[in-house]
Design a protein around this motif. Structure first.
Motif, mmCIF file in Angstrom:
data_model
loop_
_atom_site.group_PDB
_atom_site.id
_atom_site.type_symbol
_atom_site.label_atom_id
_atom_site.label_comp_id
_atom_site.label_asym_id
_atom_site.label_seq_id
_atom_site.Cartn_x
_atom_site.Cartn_y
_atom_site.Cartn_z
ATOM 1 N N TYR A 221 0.966 -1.390 0.255
ATOM 2 C CA TYR A 221 0.270 0.029 -0.130
ATOM 3 C C TYR A 221 0.911 0.687 0.086
ATOM 4 O O TYR A 221 1.885 0.991 0.840
ATOM 5 C CB TYR A 221 -1.255 0.044 1.595
ATOM 6 N N LYS A 222 0.848 1.858 -1.142
ATOM 7 C CA LYS A 222 2.098 2.597 -1.041
ATOM 8 C C LYS A 222 1.234 4.686 -0.470
ATOM 9 O O LYS A 222 -0.219 4.544 -0.007
ATOM 10 C CB LYS A 222 1.017 3.772 -2.741
ATOM 11 N N THR A 223 2.266 4.199 0.537
ATOM 12 C CA THR A 223 2.133 5.248 1.201
ATOM 13 C C THR A 223 1.974 6.830 0.768
ATOM 14 O O THR A 223 3.889 7.043 0.058
ATOM 15 C CB THR A 223 2.724 5.279 2.541
ATOM 16 N N TYR A 224 1.587 8.032 0.664
ATOM 17 C CA TYR A 224 1.835 9.135 0.053
ATOM 18 C C TYR A 224 1.482 10.112 0.821
ATOM 19 O O TYR A 224 0.065 10.029 1.513
ATOM 20 C CB TYR A 224 2.026 9.177 -1.361
ATOM 21 N N TYR B 143 -2.067 8.354 2.979
ATOM 22 C CA TYR B 143 -2.551 7.467 3.146
ATOM 23 C C TYR B 143 -1.222 7.125 3.889
ATOM 24 O O TYR B 143 0.120 6.914 3.155
ATOM 25 C CB TYR B 143 -2.506 7.146 1.221
ATOM 26 N N GLN B 144 -1.190 6.304 4.351
ATOM 27 C CA GLN B 144 -0.533 5.380 4.917
ATOM 28 C C GLN B 144 -0.660 3.967 5.189
ATOM 29 O O GLN B 144 -1.499 3.179 5.424
ATOM 30 C CB GLN B 144 -1.154 6.101 6.579
ATOM 31 N N ASP B 145 0.490 3.211 5.020
ATOM 32 C CA ASP B 145 0.632 1.754 4.813
ATOM 33 C C ASP B 145 1.208 1.703 6.676
ATOM 34 O O ASP B 145 2.265 1.422 7.090
ATOM 35 C CB ASP B 145 2.146 0.931 4.045
ATOM 36 N N HIS C 15 -4.129 -0.350 7.178
ATOM 37 C CA HIS C 15 -3.693 1.122 6.039
ATOM 38 C C HIS C 15 -4.841 2.390 6.362
ATOM 39 O O HIS C 15 -6.273 1.842 6.723
ATOM 40 C CB HIS C 15 -4.802 0.235 4.697
ATOM 41 N N ASP C 16 -4.793 3.142 6.141
ATOM 42 C CA ASP C 16 -5.612 4.559 6.920
ATOM 43 C C ASP C 16 -5.631 5.280 5.706
ATOM 44 O O ASP C 16 -4.103 5.824 4.426
ATOM 45 C CB ASP C 16 -4.508 5.665 7.576
ATOM 46 N N ARG D 45 -9.880 7.437 7.687
ATOM 47 C CA ARG D 45 -10.882 6.114 7.200
ATOM 48 C C ARG D 45 -9.389 4.797 7.758
ATOM 49 O O ARG D 45 -8.962 5.241 7.374
ATOM 50 C CB ARG D 45 -11.302 6.003 6.287
ATOM 51 N N ARG D 46 -9.790 4.322 7.847
ATOM 52 C CA ARG D 46 -8.605 2.919 8.238
ATOM 53 C C ARG D 46 -9.893 1.397 7.970
ATOM 54 O O ARG D 46 -9.868 1.357 8.993
ATOM 55 C CB ARG D 46 -8.844 2.908 10.190
#
Length: 733
Positions: free
Chosen positions: A294-297, A333-335, A348-349, A390-391
């Motif tokens: 999951y791309k963190t950006y 966007y967080q992994d 994933h957030d 959102r998580r």
């Protein structure tokens, strides 16, 4: 070894500060003193006291960074300047929304929109009220003034630990433009800047600056082979100055920037499960690889508009009004699991922030040269944040989601002022006072697919609240000129940081009570000196600060996941000594640097209920504050017969070990390290061009600007985590 180093530092301080005293006694500054050919340091003017004054005369501990030098050093935002300022530290994050600044060990780590930062960032008189706003690229900077300690009696919004006062360049009288291009290796970084400005008519001047940058990154995602930890950014800043008559000047400033960065958390010390899940990545202190599905950006957009009016009134009074609006939109966007493990496990957030602020500041400045000189002001501020988070949490292929919508409104009203009493030409008194009224309101609603607590998600919950509080802060002191080249001061400051709500995704019933305001008492003694016909300056400050109801993050557990929550953590003390110096040794050679010893410690920790970490931390260091930190720089210019200049520069920053976590987790401690940079340039200033080769982190030292602990220990990989080189081109027209 520490005792020897400490003795050497003390000896250096005493030696530098005694030079101007000896000069005053003997009147001898060397054989070439007083001649026009004698090289001198460039005079530094600051607006730290809301007047243009010499850095060597203001009774405030302040460090000044030159904007042109920052551009040449590839230091393009607030996060990159901390190596040059020993009393300033920065907490980076995969999301800039969660970043924080620290001055003298004091700062607030929080994702909540219901808390104000301890360190204020001010750009051309406008406060950036959320820390994430200040991470944008800096455009057209003339200088950055870093003021240490409480700064409430002269600046609009209250600042309990310090202020970064960023001043952009004035519009030139004659039309002038420039273009900068730089290419750096170690991730294929390219940056382009363009600026132009000048007089448009007898009453109107204008300038425009643009910037575009791209960086692939220095971290590899082995799951898909992509490079991450890079960015794409672009921005524009325009300024119009309208002066219809001699006593009135209007300055309109607008800026817009947007960008994307894909900064991940990189595992350095894994749990057994994580180590197996990220194979073939080998964790370690110099690891620059991840395995993520999951791309963190982050997508980030900043924009603002301000109008400053300066009226010259009768008897040389000046009335200044600054009206400003700023908007900030942030999507992250967080992994959070750091694994490529779907569909078995995942956290994933996705979060969004829509923030707007309005501010109005009015100041009246008295003329110089009177027995009483003063600045009086009022400040009105309104900030509104709407956020959605959102998580997705997956455990053993069973997924749950939680969605939280929350908002926070911050209103602040203040009157402030500071006076200087000129008892004699060499003796001055200082008195400043501020009254602040803070109103906070929040609303929170979380919906969860699980009726019970699961990993990283609490059940559905809703609450709202409001709170009003007020505080008085101020400053009192004396300044005495020991000679024409040596001034001293002693001040006492009362600091105030307003109440807060801990508004965040996993908010629960224990968070509905507001945090009490944070207060502080600070004593500061300073010496500012110049010597050797203004070829040497040395500024020393000693300080002692005591904070009560310190607002800080501590650890809690949600399911099996460790999270943080904001609390009144008790009392802490920060004390130490700071030195800034510069020496124009010859016409070609300039030496400069800074040194700080900061002892920031927890006095009495107030352990929260349900704490997930040890509360036995009294006497331990505050996060993100090494005891010792230093910066040294040398610049050497070689003029050639054909009008060319060869410019050589090198700098070295060093800091002692640092703890990144309030609970003193040993996995969150980074050892001492130093970073060495150098450059060589060739310029013809008569023709307006310069080309330079830049080398960063020449010793190839991997380091961690932050270490986070949970199921594993992770770090953010800095831009200069490995050696890299670049080429810079500049042309005036």
């Amino acid at each position: 070894m520490k005792r020897v180093a400490s003795t050497l530092h003390q000896g250096a301080l005493l030696g530098l500060l005694c030079i101007p005293v000896a000069q005053a006694a003997t009147g001898d500054a060397g054989s070439d003193a007083g001649t026009q050919a004698s090289p001198t340091l460039k005079a530094v003017t600051v607006t730290a006291t809301r007047r243009e004054e010499s850095l060597q005369k203001v009774p405030v501990a302040v460090t000044v960074l030159d904007g042109e030098t920052l551009e040449r050093d590839n230091r393009n935002n607030v996060s990159s300047i901390v190596q040059e300022i020993p009393t300033l530290n920065y907490r980076p994050s995969a999301s800039n929304k969660d970043s924080s600044l620290f001055v003298r060990g004091i700062g607030t780590i929080s994702t909540s929109p219901g808390v104000e930062p301890s360190v204020a960032t001010v750009v051309d008189g406008v406060v950036y009220a959320r820390p994430g706003q200040s991470t944008l690229d800096l455009l057209d900077v003339d200088r950055i003034e870093v003021l240490r300690g409480p700064q409430g009696t002269l600046f609009g919004k209250n600042a309990s630990a310090g202020v970064l006062n960023i001043v952009t360049r004035d519009i030139p009288e004659q039309t002038h433009g420039y273009v900068d291009y730089a290419h750096y290796g170690g991730g294929d970084e390219n940056r382009l800047r363009f600026g132009i400005g000048g007089r448009l008519s007898d009453t109107l001047k204008g300038s425009l600056t643009t910037s575009v940058g791209r960086y692939d990154g220095n971290v590899e995602n082995v799951t898909n082979g992509h490079e991450v930890n890079g960015y794409e950014r672009k921005g524009v800043r325009g300024k119009l100055e309208f002066q219809p008559r001699d006593d009135l000047k209007l300055t309109l400033i607008g800026d817009y920037s947007d960008g994307e960065n894909d900064t991940p958390s990189v595992v350095v010390k894994p749990s057994a499960a994580v180590a197996a899940g990220i194979s073939p990545v080998v964790p370690g202190n110099s690891n620059r690889k991840i395995s993520s599905d999951y791309k963190t950006y982050v997508d980030d957009r900043n924009q603002g508009l301000s109008l400053q009016a300066d009226w010259s009134l009768a008897n040389d009074f000046t009335l200044t009004s600054i009206t400003a609006w700023r908007g900030w939109n942030n999507s992250q966007y967080q992994d959070n699991d750091n694994l490529a493990a779907l569909p078995v496990t995942a956290v994933h957030d996705k979060g969004t922030v829509d923030y707007d602020q309005l501010s109005q500041e009015v100041r009246l400045t008295s003329p110089k040269g009177q027995f009483v000189e003063y600045v009086l002001g009022t400040y009105l501020f309104h900030g509104k944040s709407d956020e959605t988070y959102r998580r997705l949490s997956v455990t053993n292929s069973v997924g749950n989601t939680g969605v939280a919508d929350y908002s926070a409104t911050n209103d602040s009203y203040a009157v402030f002022g500071e006076s200087t009493f000129n008892f004699r030409s060499d003796l001055r008194g200082i008195f400043g006072l501020r009254y602040t009224l803070d109103q906070i309101e929040y609303d929170h609603r979380r919906v969860s697919t699980s009726a019970v607590e699961v990993n990283s998600i609490r059940p559905s919950y809703a609450s709202s609240g409001s709170h009003t509080d007020s505080g008085i802060s101020g400053r009192v002191g004396l300044q005495y000129d020991l000679s024409d080249n040596l001034t001293s001061y002693i001040t006492y400051s009362r600091g105030y940081k307003g109440p807060a709500y801990n508004v965040y995704f996993n908010m629960q019933a224990t968070d509905v009570q507001p945090l009490d305001p944070e207060t502080s008492n600070t004593w500061e003694v300073g010496l500012k000196s110049s010597a050797w016909s203004n070829r040497l300056t040395a500024n020393l400050a000693l300080f002692h600060s005591k904070y009560e109801n310190y607002q800080a993050n501590f650890y809690d557990v949600v399911g099996t996941s460790v999270v943080t929550r904001l609390i009144n953590a008790g009392s802490v003390t920060s004390q130490g000594v700071e030195l800034d110096y510069a020496l124009q040794a010859t016409r070609q050679l300039k030496l400069s640097g800074s040194l700080a010893y900061t002892q920031a410690r927890i006095d009495q920790f107030a352990c929260p209920s349900g704490a997930a970490a040890s509360c036995d931390i009294n006497g331990k260091p505050l996060p993100f504050t090494p005891d010792w930190k230093s910066f040294v720089r040398a610049d050497y210019d070689i003029p050639l017969d054909n009008g060319l200049d060869v410019e050589l520069g090198t700098d070295y920053s060093w800091q002692s070990k640092v703890q990144y976590s309030l609970d003193q987790n040993p996995n969150s401690e980074e050892g001492a390290y130093g970073i060495w940079n150098a450059s060589v340039g060739l310029a013809d200033y008569s023709k307006g061009w310069r080309v330079a080769l830049v080398g960063k982190n020449l010793a190839d030292k991997a380091y961690a600007p932050v270490l986070s602990t949970g199921t594993s220990t992770t770090r953010i990989v800095p831009r200069d985590d490995r050696r890299y080189f670049g080429v810079q081109l500049h042309k005036d027209f």
